[in-house]
Enzyme design. Structure first.
Site, PDB file in Angstrom:
ATOM      1  N   TYR A 154      64.690   7.247  16.958  1.00  0.00           N
ATOM      2  CA  TYR A 154      66.040   6.845  16.521  1.00  0.00           C
ATOM      3  C   TYR A 154      67.243   7.505  15.861  1.00  0.00           C
ATOM      4  O   TYR A 154      66.916   7.743  14.507  1.00  0.00           O
ATOM      5  CB  TYR A 154      65.575   5.137  16.078  1.00  0.00           C
ATOM      6  CG  TYR A 154      67.230   4.793  15.558  1.00  0.00           C
ATOM      7  CD1 TYR A 154      68.208   4.430  16.482  1.00  0.00           C
ATOM      8  CD2 TYR A 154      67.734   4.027  14.398  1.00  0.00           C
ATOM      9  CE1 TYR A 154      69.574   3.785  16.670  1.00  0.00           C
ATOM     10  CE2 TYR A 154      68.676   3.727  14.270  1.00  0.00           C
ATOM     11  CZ  TYR A 154      69.810   3.216  14.891  1.00  0.00           C
ATOM     12  OH  TYR A 154      70.645   2.214  15.001  1.00  0.00           O
TER      13      TYR A 154
ATOM     14  N   ASP B 143      79.275  -0.428  19.407  1.00  0.00           N
ATOM     15  CA  ASP B 143      78.396  -0.475  20.538  1.00  0.00           C
ATOM     16  C   ASP B 143      78.726  -1.728  20.686  1.00  0.00           C
ATOM     17  O   ASP B 143      77.951  -2.073  22.183  1.00  0.00           O
ATOM     18  CB  ASP B 143      77.293   0.420  19.715  1.00  0.00           C
ATOM     19  CG  ASP B 143      76.022   0.752  21.064  1.00  0.00           C
ATOM     20  OD1 ASP B 143      76.623   0.519  22.303  1.00  0.00           O
ATOM     21  OD2 ASP B 143      75.022   0.814  20.458  1.00  0.00           O
TER      22      ASP B 143
ATOM     23  N   HIS C 293      73.887   4.857  15.955  1.00  0.00           N
ATOM     24  CA  HIS C 293      74.252   3.981  14.913  1.00  0.00           C
ATOM     25  C   HIS C 293      74.746   4.730  13.764  1.00  0.00           C
ATOM     26  O   HIS C 293      75.105   4.023  13.296  1.00  0.00           O
ATOM     27  CB  HIS C 293      73.928   2.756  14.462  1.00  0.00           C
ATOM     28  CG  HIS C 293      73.422   2.215  16.261  1.00  0.00           C
ATOM     29  ND1 HIS C 293      72.782   1.359  16.461  1.00  0.00           N
ATOM     30  CD2 HIS C 293      74.206   2.119  17.285  1.00  0.00           C
ATOM     31  CE1 HIS C 293      72.456   0.658  17.428  1.00  0.00           C
ATOM     32  NE2 HIS C 293      73.996   0.889  18.371  1.00  0.00           N
TER      33      HIS C 293
ATOM     34  N   CYS D 110      68.708  -6.609  16.028  1.00  0.00           N
ATOM     35  CA  CYS D 110      68.192  -7.057  14.388  1.00  0.00           C
ATOM     36  C   CYS D 110      68.454  -8.387  14.969  1.00  0.00           C
ATOM     37  O   CYS D 110      68.955  -8.825  15.266  1.00  0.00           O
ATOM     38  CB  CYS D 110      69.742  -7.055  13.367  1.00  0.00           C
ATOM     39  SG  CYS D 110      69.685  -5.106  13.358  1.00  0.00           S
TER      40      CYS D 110
END
Ligand code: ADP
Ligand code: SF4
Length: 692
Positions: free
Chosen positions: A170, A266, A173, A31
């Site tokens: 994906y 992470d 997360h 991000c």
């Protein structure tokens, strides 16, 4: 300079399905708080990474449909064809430098409240939306599943049109619908999409074959998968379903990008995790697949990278934060100058940009986010436009960065430091528990300044106003830092706290500066944290380690409240609780005296007293700006001394983060000899006015 042959392996090309990466450096999706809102800034930033040698440069999470709207967070957006030009710009910038562009499409499910689009989010089962938004995601039926699959295909086609080379499926997360279906905790279905791992992975596998069929002939299809959620039996584990999933799909994708979930596990800060903390979980993946494997671990050392490849832990070195701190990391290794790498310090100021929906910032790299709007390049800077000499007083992060950047421009710089060590607050704070990597802010700059013949550094040189006048440089930059105040003034208290002047009771008031300088309070110690960043919690940890009875009082609802933005809050509070530090939230410090402190409830004003031998006041800092006022008080004297300007940078101007100090010093150097104007100092990206 030529590259060290030991690092040759890092520059081998890697085949990823139908595309080839020119080397093993892989900027994984991250991000950046620019995305859909500041697309030119985002595209330029990604282009600079490619220029810096990253063979693959990916987007952030990119919404595939208006039903997956991350507002107010600023992510990428591929809702329809009108979003293509933004990413075409990014892909062009990456391709210009021989990089591959990757995109991470996402349907966020119960993670997105859809505050802008007002669509109802969907999830495997009825689930309240995350983030305490008082709405729910509804359970998907079969037609919804079909729809979501189609949206992924539509987004993949748009991504290909934009120019992307790698398209992700994906499941990392805990953010995407694929992962929500995979998870036993989120998926309570009883149909063929629930129950066994085979069933729970069905949607993932369907999306995989859908996008492969749609674009897999020209684009590589990558899986990003969190092999462990660090939740034990409540989540996916690398010795359980995480491994089973990788085995099930081993040869299906063109690349595996593996990590651990959630994001805080992470991108953990250096205070709580060492570089490579993901490896124990992810390293099995290469044993299971013949496809290229990417892994992250805040890797900044080329030697570590080589051993990761040679030991068979991964094929490509994944990086988000190291690529933010130094977009030119690969090029520096390639050009045989790894000592020039600006190593990430693991502070997560970059992460705050995502949570606060603002353009990416970085402590180490002041040009991050400024590539397009200010035209700041991380490696290049304009040559000097005069022969002016600059005296910089104070060698903290602001002074050192100012000296480094002015030196790079070619100006004659004198850097004077009062103490016998460089680095100011970073040197001092790097000795506190967990913060040792912060010294990299100093180390990088020290290494860069050392060979500059036009920058002279004087240690042990505490300068007075008279000495500065005598020195008579063209320009004076005061980078003299700040000091913690002891009177308790801060966010909750706008006047001094009664008894903070000490002496009036038996409790003595200390500041973090005192503790860092080695002064030892007597217990029981009450730390009053009205700063809300890391210092209050760190003081508690340090003083507890010294064997003192410690109570941390804060007007906030939780400890080190602002560190929610650096994803540390939970870890800080857990650590302090486990240590046995007494935590007292929702309380202001009303007064100190007589061997006690009086606390008041921030809601009811009800008071209570606690025994207290010493108070450590962590509320606010004051600038060390006396020199500025002394110097500027006498313009005639300045003129006579030939001093054309006196400026303040960093904490001396206004105490803030280390990132703000580095930026401030850098900005001064960029703007040296530029006319001072009132104009907005950067290019803006304004919303387009639609037809009336
Ligand atoms: P910043 O974060 O703004 O860089 P720091 O507090 O980290 O600020 O650094 C300020 C530095 O300035 C410290 O190393 C301090 O020793 C030095 N300093 C302060 N006053 C003087 C002075 N009068 N002469 C020389 N150095 C000074
Ligand atoms: Fe690393 Fe901190 Fe920069 Fe993020 S802000 S990239 S953690 S130095």
């Amino acid at each position: 300079m030529t590259r060290d042959p030991r690092y040759d392996v890092l520059f081998e090309p890697v085949q990823i399905g139908p595309v080839t990466a020119k080397n093993r450096f892989y900027q994984v999706p991250h991000c950046n708080g620019m995305g859909r809102a500041y697309p030119s800034s985002m595209a330029e930033m990604r282009g600079v990474k490619a220029e810096g040698g990253w063979a693959v440069v990916c987007t952030e999470e990119t919404e595939i449909h208006h039903g997956s709207d991350f507002s107010p967070l600023i992510e990428g957006r591929l809702w329809d064809d009108s979003d293509i030009p933004t990413f075409a710009r990014m892909c062009d910038k990456i391709h210009e430098h021989g990089g591959l562009a990757g995109v991470q499409p996402i349907y966020g499910g119960f993670v997105t409240a859809n505050l802008y689009s007002r669509e109802i989010p969907m999830a495997p089962s009825h689930t309240p939306v995350e983030g305490y938004e008082p709405v729910s995601a509804r359970a998907m039926d079969k037609s919804d599943i079909k729809q979501v699959r189609k949206w992924y295909v539509d987004a993949a086609k748009r991504a290909r049109t934009a120019g992307f080379d790698i398209i992700y499926n994906y499941s990392g997360h805990d953010e995407s619908i694929q992962m929500h279906f995979l998870s036993r905790r989120h998926n309570h279905r009883t149909d063929e999409y629930g129950g066994s791992l085979e069933n729970r992975s069905r949607l993932f596998r369907e999306i995989m074959s859908d996008i492969k069929d749609a674009v897999g002939d020209t684009c590589a299809i990558a899986i990003r998968f969190a092999v462990d959620e660090l939740l034990g039996s409540d989540g996916i584990t690398s010795d359980g379903e995480g491994r089973d999933f990788v085995e099930m799909l081993a040869e299906v994708p063109d690349l595996w990008d593996v990590n651990v979930s959630e994001w805080a596990n992470d991108s953990t800060t250096s205070r709580f995790a060492e570089s490579g903390s993901q490896l124990p979980y992810t390293k099995f993946v290469k044993e299971v697949t013949s496809k290229p494997v990417v892994g992250v671990g805040r890797f900044t050392s080329p030697d570590t990278m080589v051993s990761l490849i040679k030991n068979g832990h991964m094929d490509m070195i994944g990086a988000a934060r190291p690529s933010i701190a130094d977009p030119f990391l690969p090029r520096k290794i390639e050009e045989g100058r790894p000592e020039d790498i600006r190593e990430c310090i693991g502070c997560n100021i970059c992460v705050t940009a995502d949570f606060l929906a603002t353009p990416l910032r970085c402590t180490q790299n002041p040009t991050m986010g400024e590539e397009w709007r200010k035209g700041w390049h991380p490696e290049r800077i304009a040559e000097k436009t005069s022969d002016s000499a600059v005296l910089i007083v104070g060698a903290g992060p602001a002074g050192m960065e100012c000296a480094r950047a002015l030196g790079q421009r070619g100006y004659g710089v004198t850097l004077a430091e009062a103490t016998t060590e460089l680095g100011g607050r970073v040197t001092k704070e790097s000795r506190l528990p967990g913060l040792s990597e912060w010294a990299r802010v100093r180390d990088y700059r020290e290494g860069q300044i050392a060979p500059m013949v036009n920058v002279e550094t004087y240690m042990d040189s505490h300068l007075t106003a008279e000495q500065i006048m005598e020195f008579g440089s063209d320009h004076v930059v005061l980078a003299t830092g700040s000091k913690w105040r002891s009177d308790g003034v801060g966010r909750a208290n706008h006047v001094a706290i009664a008894g903070s002047d000490s002496g009036s009771g038996s409790a003595t008031v200390f500041t973090p500066d005192d503790i860092i300088a080695g002064k030892m309070p007597t217990g029981p110690v009450v730390i009053f944290d009205d700063d809300h960043y890391y210092m209050g919690g760190i003081m508690a940890e340090k003083l507890h380690a010294e064997g003192l009875d410690v109570t941390l009082v804060t007007p906030a609802a939780d400890i080190s409240n602002w560190t929610h933005n650096t994803m540390e809050q939970e870890r800080i509070q857990t650590r302090l609780l486990e240590l046995g530090v007494t935590l007292v939230p929702h309380r202001n410090l009303a007064s100190i005296g007589g061997g006690t402190v009086t606390l008041s409830c921030v809601y009811t004003d009800r008071e209570e007293t606690r025994p207290c031998g010493s108070v450590v006041m962590v509320t606010a800092r004051l600038p060390n700006d006396d020199l500025y006022y002394e110097l500027t008080a006498d313009q005639d004297a300045l003129d006579a001394a030939g001093i054309k300007s006196v400026s303040r940078v960093g904490d001396c101007l206004a105490p803030g983060t280390i990132a703000a100090a580095v930026y401030s010093g850098h900005r001064y150097a960029r703007e040296m000899d530029e006319p001072v104007t009132d104009a907005v100092p950067f290019r803006r990206e304004l919303p387009q006015l639609a037809e009336a």
